[in-house]
Motif scaffolding. Structure first.
Motif, mmCIF file in Angstrom:
data_model
loop_
_atom_site.group_PDB
_atom_site.id
_atom_site.type_symbol
_atom_site.label_atom_id
_atom_site.label_comp_id
_atom_site.label_asym_id
_atom_site.label_seq_id
_atom_site.Cartn_x
_atom_site.Cartn_y
_atom_site.Cartn_z
ATOM 1 N N ALA A 243 0.844 -1.201 0.000
ATOM 2 C CA ALA A 243 0.000 0.000 0.000
ATOM 3 C C ALA A 243 0.881 1.253 0.000
ATOM 4 O O ALA A 243 0.534 2.266 -0.621
ATOM 5 C CB ALA A 243 -0.916 -0.011 1.222
ATOM 6 N N ASP A 244 2.040 1.187 0.704
ATOM 7 C CA ASP A 244 2.952 2.334 0.736
ATOM 8 C C ASP A 244 3.370 2.743 -0.674
ATOM 9 O O ASP A 244 3.478 3.934 -0.978
ATOM 10 C CB ASP A 244 4.204 1.997 1.556
ATOM 11 C CG ASP A 244 3.904 1.851 3.042
ATOM 12 O OD1 ASP A 244 2.841 2.350 3.470
ATOM 13 O OD2 ASP A 244 4.718 1.244 3.758
ATOM 14 N N LEU A 245 3.636 1.765 -1.532
ATOM 15 C CA LEU A 245 4.169 2.039 -2.866
ATOM 16 C C LEU A 245 3.081 2.243 -3.916
ATOM 17 O O LEU A 245 3.268 3.028 -4.859
ATOM 18 C CB LEU A 245 5.072 0.880 -3.308
ATOM 19 C CG LEU A 245 6.270 0.554 -2.402
ATOM 20 C CD1 LEU A 245 7.030 -0.640 -2.956
ATOM 21 C CD2 LEU A 245 7.198 1.755 -2.290
ATOM 22 N N ALA A 246 1.925 1.548 -3.774
ATOM 23 C CA ALA A 246 0.922 1.536 -4.837
ATOM 24 C C ALA A 246 -0.236 2.506 -4.620
ATOM 25 O O ALA A 246 -0.955 2.830 -5.572
ATOM 26 C CB ALA A 246 0.354 0.125 -4.994
ATOM 27 N N LEU A 247 -0.450 2.982 -3.375
ATOM 28 C CA LEU A 247 -1.578 3.865 -3.090
ATOM 29 C C LEU A 247 -1.086 5.234 -2.637
ATOM 30 O O LEU A 247 -0.025 5.355 -2.024
ATOM 31 C CB LEU A 247 -2.465 3.259 -1.993
ATOM 32 C CG LEU A 247 -3.024 1.862 -2.252
ATOM 33 C CD1 LEU A 247 -3.856 1.400 -1.048
ATOM 34 C CD2 LEU A 247 -3.861 1.816 -3.517
ATOM 35 N N ASP A 248 -1.917 6.258 -2.907
ATOM 36 C CA ASP A 248 -1.580 7.585 -2.396
ATOM 37 C C ASP A 248 -2.252 7.804 -1.044
ATOM 38 O O ASP A 248 -2.856 6.868 -0.480
ATOM 39 C CB ASP A 248 -1.957 8.676 -3.405
ATOM 40 C CG ASP A 248 -3.459 8.793 -3.637
ATOM 41 O OD1 ASP A 248 -4.243 8.180 -2.869
ATOM 42 O OD2 ASP A 248 -3.862 9.481 -4.583
ATOM 43 N N GLU A 249 -2.157 9.011 -0.517
ATOM 44 C CA GLU A 249 -2.678 9.298 0.823
ATOM 45 C C GLU A 249 -4.203 9.209 0.916
ATOM 46 O O GLU A 249 -4.764 9.202 2.017
ATOM 47 C CB GLU A 249 -2.220 10.699 1.274
ATOM 48 C CG GLU A 249 -0.741 10.805 1.574
ATOM 49 C CD GLU A 249 0.114 10.818 0.297
ATOM 50 O OE1 GLU A 249 -0.466 10.944 -0.805
ATOM 51 O OE2 GLU A 249 1.334 10.685 0.410
ATOM 52 N N LYS A 250 -4.904 9.139 -0.207
ATOM 53 C CA LYS A 250 -6.369 9.021 -0.217
ATOM 54 C C LYS A 250 -6.838 7.615 -0.599
ATOM 55 O O LYS A 250 -8.023 7.389 -0.824
ATOM 56 C CB LYS A 250 -6.968 10.045 -1.183
ATOM 57 C CG LYS A 250 -6.744 11.483 -0.748
ATOM 58 C CD LYS A 250 -7.424 12.444 -1.721
ATOM 59 C CE LYS A 250 -7.227 13.884 -1.272
ATOM 60 N NZ LYS A 250 -7.888 14.854 -2.205
ATOM 61 N N GLY A 251 -5.906 6.694 -0.665
ATOM 62 C CA GLY A 251 -6.273 5.322 -1.008
ATOM 63 C C GLY A 251 -6.492 5.125 -2.496
ATOM 64 O O GLY A 251 -7.063 4.111 -2.909
ATOM 65 N N ARG A 252 -6.030 6.054 -3.303
ATOM 66 C CA ARG A 252 -6.189 5.940 -4.749
ATOM 67 C C ARG A 252 -4.996 5.197 -5.348
ATOM 68 O O ARG A 252 -3.845 5.413 -4.954
ATOM 69 C CB ARG A 252 -6.321 7.328 -5.387
ATOM 70 C CG ARG A 252 -7.542 8.082 -4.899
ATOM 71 C CD ARG A 252 -7.637 9.473 -5.498
ATOM 72 N NE ARG A 252 -6.488 10.302 -5.145
ATOM 73 C CZ ARG A 252 -6.431 11.618 -5.372
ATOM 74 N NH1 ARG A 252 -7.458 12.241 -5.941
ATOM 75 N NH2 ARG A 252 -5.350 12.293 -5.017
#
Length: 249
Positions: free
Chosen positions: A59-68
């Motif tokens: 999730a750290d690498l694939a998602l941004d701070e909004k879960g996108r």
């Protein structure tokens, strides 16, 4: 550790510069090119992926701070930084390391259904295509299978009895309607013998019920009085008929 967090069970690490905390129940979203809007990331099993289901280091690498979900280009940049954080054998070049597809990367989780050390998609059910065989069946009201079947049998018996009663009532109603619509039957009433009357006298009295008395006093069959008068020469019956005396009955 400089803020980094090792993930020993998967031989990975969460880098401090990428670490983020997302709500577990937040849905992962992905950009829809057709509408240019972010829509829920749907798994093959038919439901939306939640941030809490994604492996934290992924999730750290694939998602941004909004879960996108990041674009593939953005993900490749982050993944390159991630690879450079490790120490390699002299002469190694991380540029030759294949970069995963970001969609596959974010929806994978360790296989817990077999002894394999590989990854499977989140929401995967190895028994999804197998026929469901319940260990025990219960009725809609919590009855056991035996109780439910007995109730069904009782209801069938009651329904059968009610149907039989209804059919019998319909048949009786039809027969009653038939009787009521039939023309009345006129029965000849026999003269009841008077006490002391002989059998011959009773027979004669009964026979008299079929005759009536003409004006002249003669007995004629009921309904033939006018016919008798046309042929009778008695004054009481007319007496002037040309056929008088020829048709006495």
């Amino acid at each position: 550790m400089n803020g980094h967090e090792p993930v020993y069970e998967r031989g990975s690490v969460r880098l401090a510069n990428f670490k983020k905390s997302l709500p577990d129940d937040l849905e992962v979203t992905v950009l829809d090119p057709a509408t240019n809007d972010y829509v829920p990331f749907m798994l093959t099993c038919g439901r939306a992926l939640k941030c809490g289901e994604v492996l934290p280091e992924r999730a750290d690498l694939a998602l941004d701070e909004k879960g996108r979900l990041r674009s593939q280009a953005e993900f490749e940049q982050a993944y390159s930084v991630f690879l450079d954080a490790f120490v390699y054998v002299e002469g190694s070049d991380t540029g030759f390391e294949p970069v995963p597809n970001v969609v596959e990367f974010v929806r994978q989780t360790p296989d817990t259904f077999s002894e394999s050390s590989g990854m499977i998609e989140i929401g995967f059910d190895p028994k999804l295509d197998e026929e469901f065989k319940p260990q025990r069946r219960y009725g809609p009201d919590g009855q056991s299978e035996e109780e439910y079947q007995q109730e069904q049998a009782d209801r069938t018996d009651i329904a059968s009895a009610l149907k039989s009663i209804a059919e019998t009532q319909a048949l009786l109603a039809a027969q009653l309607n038939q009787v009521q619509s039939a023309p009345p039957v006129v029965q000849e009433q026999a003269v009841e013998p008077v006490l002391g009357m002989t059998a011959e006298e009773a027979k004669t009295a009964t026979a008299d019920n079929d005759h009536t008395q003409a004006p002249c006093g003669k007995k004629v069959r009921a309904g033939y009085v006018k016919q008798h008068q046309r042929f009778c020469d008695a004054d009481e019956c007319g007496g002037d008929s040309e056929n008088a005396g020829k048709g006495d009955t």
